[in-house]
Write an enzyme that holds these catalytic residues in place. Structure first.
Site, PDB file in Angstrom:
ATOM      1  N   GLU A  28       1.200  -1.265   0.446  1.00 19.99           N
ATOM      2  CA  GLU A  28       0.135  -0.145  -0.020  1.00 19.99           C
ATOM      3  C   GLU A  28       0.585   1.079   0.082  1.00 19.99           C
ATOM      4  O   GLU A  28       1.457   1.002   0.989  1.00 19.99           O
ATOM      5  CB  GLU A  28      -0.821   0.049   1.136  1.00 19.99           C
ATOM      6  N   ASP A  50      -3.411  -0.560   9.994  1.00 18.55           N
ATOM      7  CA  ASP A  50      -4.889   0.496  10.552  1.00 18.55           C
ATOM      8  C   ASP A  50      -6.494  -0.159   9.856  1.00 18.55           C
ATOM      9  O   ASP A  50      -6.125  -1.135   9.410  1.00 18.55           O
ATOM     10  CB  ASP A  50      -4.077   1.937  10.347  1.00 18.55           C
ATOM     11  N   ASP A  75      -7.653   1.537   7.357  1.00 16.63           N
ATOM     12  CA  ASP A  75      -7.703   1.883   5.620  1.00 16.63           C
ATOM     13  C   ASP A  75      -6.835   1.043   5.502  1.00 16.63           C
ATOM     14  O   ASP A  75      -7.231   0.389   4.454  1.00 16.63           O
ATOM     15  CB  ASP A  75      -6.840   3.302   6.023  1.00 16.63           C
TER      16      ASP A  75
END
Ligand code: 0RA
Length: 639
Positions: free
Chosen positions: A431, A506, A508
Site C-alpha cells: 500500500e 490500521d 484503512d
C-alpha cells in the site's frame, strides 16, 4: 362426497367473529401495534384516523380533524354516518360498545357497510381502547349525541344520550397508557406527514390538524383536489426540475378495483415510487407496483419504436432505463386486499397487477401521443440511461474480453524478482509509494517482487467490480500475476507462488486488504482455494532497551516483552509501514525466517460471500463495522 348440511347451520365463514376480551392486547401490545416505542404510540392515532378515512373513502365523510389536546390526549373526529349505536345481535351490547371492547379477529363490522377498507376497520379501535387509560367516543346520529367512556378498555357506565345534535359524525378522544408506552411524546411533524399523505390519497377530503400544547395553538389543514397528482409534485419538492410540463394522471374504476396513478420524470436519476393499497403504504411494493413498472416499460418501448427513437436493431429499454428520474405513485382500492410478507407491507392480489398494467398502459400511451414534446424528453432521458448502462457493461467486458490483457507489458512500477520459478517467487502488494520504496530496498530481490498500489484509488471504486477491473492499479496487478482472467484464466501461468498483501495495520489498511480480497474472491477464486494468497503481518511496536531491539505484533506481546526486559525501554508505535526503514521492514515483515504471514483460505464459501457482500454493498456503516470486527479473523497459518 359432500357433507350433509344441517339446515340450521347457515353461517358462512365470513359471518363468524372470533370474539375475545382485550387482555391479549395489553399482554402483547407489540403484536397489535408493532412496538411500544414512538412508532407504536403514533400507530394508535393512525388506527383511529384510518377509521375516519375509511368512512371518507366510502363517500360518507369529507371532513376529518386530528387534534393534540394536551401532552397526553388526542382527538380524531369526522362528519361521517356515526358509529351505529343500536344493540348488536351477537353480543346484546350496543354496536359501538362492541366495536370498542371486542377484539375482532376478522370480518368487517356490520358487514357490507363498506366498499373497501384497509381491512382493519373496527379492529383498530378496540386495540387503541385497551392501550389507553381513558377513551371517550361521541357519536352524532339520529339527531342525538351519544357518549360512552372507557378506562383501560372497560366501559365506565353505558352508552348515554347527551341531548340533541345536528348532523352526524364520530369523535374519539383518548390518552395512551404511560404504563404501556413509557414515554408519551406526540410528534407534530410525524402526524402532519401522515395526514398529508392520507389527504393526497383521499381526494377531496379535508383534514384539519390542531395542536394545543403550546400557548399559541397551531393549525394546519390539508385538502388536495388533485389527489396523488399533487402528491407527485410534493415528492419532487426541492428536487430536480420535471422534464415534462404536466404530471401524468389516471383514475379508473376496473372490475378488479379502483386504480389511480400519477407519473412524472425529473432531471434527477433518483427513483421515487410509492404504492398504496386502500390507503395503506406498501413499502415492499407488490402486484400494483409490478403492474406500474411493466406498463411504463412497455409503453415507452412501444412509443420509442413507433416514433423511431429506437431502430429495429436496437435492443429494448430495460426497466432500469425507464426508471431513472421517475416519480410515481400508484394507489389501488380493492375489496379484499392481501398484505403479504413479514411486515405485511407488500400487496399480494395478483388480479390487480394486470388491472394496473392495462389501465396505465392505455392512458400513458395516450398521454405520450398528446404531449409529444414531453414524450420526446422522457424517451431521450431513457435512451441516455440505456447508453450509460451499455457503456458500463462494455467497460467491464473490455477488461474481461479475450486477450484484453494480452500484449500489455509488465507494469513499470513493478520491481520484479530475478527468479522465474514461480514456486520460489513472491509478490508483495504494498500500500502506497513510500512503503513500496522501503520494500523495494529491503527485499531479497532474488525471489521477492514488489508492486506498490495506491490504496485510495481502489477505495473510490469499491462498489463496482467492473470499475475496479478497469482501474489501472488493478490492471497492473492482473498483468503482474500473469494468469489473465475469466475464460482466459490459467493458473499454470501464475508468476508467483505466494502473493502477499502488505498494508498498514490500521482501518484503512484493512479496507484496502479486504478490497483486494474481494477482487481475488470474485475473479481469482482458485488463487485463494490453492493457498496462494497471504497477508503480511507488520509489527505494532518496536521496543528498544539499550542495544536490544524487539518487535511486538500484538498488545499482549508488548506487555510480555515489557515484563521480561523491565528497565526503561523506548516504545515506538508503528502507524504505517512507511515508518520502518528498509532493514526493519525486511527483518520484521519480509524475511521468511522471521516474519509472520497468514494464509488466506475460503473454507466456508457462504460465509465469505456474505462478508464480501457487506464489503461490496453501498451501505458504508455496516461495511466499516464489519472490517473493524473481522479484519484480523482470516484463518491463521504461521510459516
Ligand atoms: C360501522 C357501520 C357504519 C359506520 C361505521 C361503522 C363508522 C365507523 C367509524 C369510525 C370512525 N368514524 C366512523 N364512522 C362510521 C354504517 C352505519 C350506517 O349504516 O349508518
Amino acid at each position: 362426497m359432500a357433507k350433509k348440511q344441517d339446515k340450521n347451520q347457515t353461517y358462512s365463514a365470513k359471518d363468524i367473529y372470533v370474539l375475545e376480551g382485550l387482555d391479549p392486547i395489553r399482554k402483547r401490545p407489540g403484536m397489535y401495534i408493532g412496538s411500544t416505542g414512538p412508532e407504536g404510540l403514533h400507530h394508535l392515532i393512525w388506527e383511529i384516523l384510518d377509521n375516519s378515512i375509511d368512512e371518507a373513502m366510502a363517500g360518507y365523510a369529507d371532513n376529518i380533524s386530528v387534534e393534540v389536546l394536551d401532552d397526553k390526549t388526542i382527538r380524531v373526529s369526522d362528519n361521517g354516518r356515526g358509529i351505529p349505536v343500536d344493540p348488536h345481535p351477537q353480543t346484546g351490547k350496543s354496536a359501538l360498545e362492541t366495536i370498542m371492547t371486542v377484539l375482532h379477529a376478522g370480518g368487517k363490522f356490520g358487514g357490507g357497510g363498506y366498499k373497501v377498507s384497509g381491512g382493519l376497520h373496527g379492529v383498530g379501535a378496540s386495540v387503541v381502547n385497551a392501550l389507553s387509560t381513558h377513551l371517550k367516543v361521541e357519536v352524532k346520529r339520529d339527531g342525538k349525541l351519544h357518549i360512552q367512556e372507557y378506562a383501560v378498555g372497560k366501559p365506565q357506565g353505558g352508552l348515554k344520550k347527551a341531548g340533541k345534535a345536528e348532523g352526524t359524525g364520530t369523535s374519539t378522544t383518548f390518552s395512551p397508557d404511560p404504563e404501556i408506552f413509557g414515554e408519551i411524546v406526540f410528534e407534530r411533524k410525524k402526524i402532519l406527514e401522515r395526514i398529508r399523505q392520507q389527504a393526497y390519497l383521499t381526494k377531496g377530503v379535508k383534514i384539519m390538524f390542531a395542536d394545543y400544547r403550546e400557548e399559541e395553538p397551531f393549525y394546519y389543514g390539508f385538502s388536495f383536489s388533485g389527489g396523488i397528482k399533487t402528491f407527485v409534485e410534493y415528492l419532487n419538492e426541492g428536487g430536480e426540475k420535471f422534464i415534462q410540463r404536466d404530471v401524468f394522471y389516471l383514475h379508473k374504476e376496473t372490475e378488479q378495483g379502483e386504480v389511480e396513478a400519477a407519473i412524472a420524470y425529473t432531471e434527477d436519476i433518483e427513483v421515487k415510487e410509492m404504492g398504496f393499497a386502500n390507503n395503506i403504504y406498501t413499502i415492499d411494493g407488490g402486484s400494483h407496483i409490478t403492474g406500474l413498472r411493466s406498463a411504463i416499460t412497455r409503453t415507452l418501448n412501444d412509443y420509442s419504436r413507433e416514433n423511431n427513437f429506437l431502430k429495429e436493431s436496437d435492443s429494448n429499454l430495460t426497466g432500469d432505463d425507464v426508471r431513472e428520474g421517475l416519480i410515481a405513485v400508484v394507489s389501488v382500492k380493492l375489496k379484499d386486499p392481501q398484505f403479504e410478507g413479514q411486515t405485511k407491507a407488500k400487496l399480494g392480489n395478483p388480479e390487480i397487477r394486470s388491472a394496473v398494467e392495462v389501465s396505465i398502459s392505455e392512458a400513458f400511451k395516450e398521454f405520450l401521443e398528446k404531449n409529444s414534446a414531453d414524450a420526446r424528453r422522457i424517451v431521450e432521458k431513457c435512451l441516455l440511461a440505456a447508453k450509460a448502462r451499455k457503456a458500463a457493461k462494455a467497460a467491464k467486458e473490455t477488461v474481461l474480453r479475450k486477450g484484453a490483457l494480452e500484449g500489455l507489458t509488465l507494469p513499470g512500477k513493478l520491481a520484479d524478482c530475478q527468479t522465474r520459478k514461480s514456486e520460489e517467487a513472491e509478490l508483495y502488494i504494498v500500500e502506497g509509494d513510500s512503503a513500496g520504496g522501503s520494500a523495494k530496498q529491503g527485499r531479497d530481490r532474488k525471489f521477492q517482487a514488489i508492486l506498490p498500489l495506491r490504496g485510495k484509488i481502489l477505495n473510490v471504486e469499491k462498489a463496482q467490480i467492473h470499475k475496479m477491473l478497469a482501474n489501472n492499479e488493478v490492471k497492473s496487478l492482473i498483468v503482474a500475476l500473469g494468469t489473465a482472467i475469466a475464460d482466459e484464466f490459467d493458473i499454470s501461468k501464475l508468476r508467483y507462488g505466494k502473493v502477499v498483501i502488505m498494508t498498514d495495520a490500521d482501518v484503512d489498511g484493512a479496507h484496502i486488504r479486504t478490497l483486494l480480497l474481494t477482487l481475488f474472491y470474485r475473479h481469482f477464486p482458485k488463487l485463494i482455494e490453492e493457498g496462494h494468497i497471504y497477508i503480511a503481518e507488520p509489527p505494532l511496536y518496536k521496543i528498544q532497551s539499550g542495544k536490544k531491539v524487539e518487535y511486538a505484533y500484538a498488545e499482549v506481546e508488548k506487555e510480555n516483552i515489557l515484563k521480561k526486559i523491565g528497565g526503561n525501554p523506548s516504545i515506538q508505535r508503528y502507524k504505517g509501514l512507511g515508518e520502518m526503514n528498509p532493514d526493519q521492514l525486511w527483518e520484521t515483515t519480509m524475511n521468511p525466517a522471521t516474519r509472520t504471514v497468514r494464509q488466506v483460505t475460503v473454507s466456508d464459501a457462504q460465509e465469505a460471500d456474505k462478508m464480501f457482500d457487506i464489503l461490496m454493498g453501498s451501505e458504508v456503516a455496516p461495511r466499516k463495522r464489519f472490517i473493524q470486527v473481522h479484519a484480523s479473523s482470516v484463518k491463521n497459518l504461521d510459516i
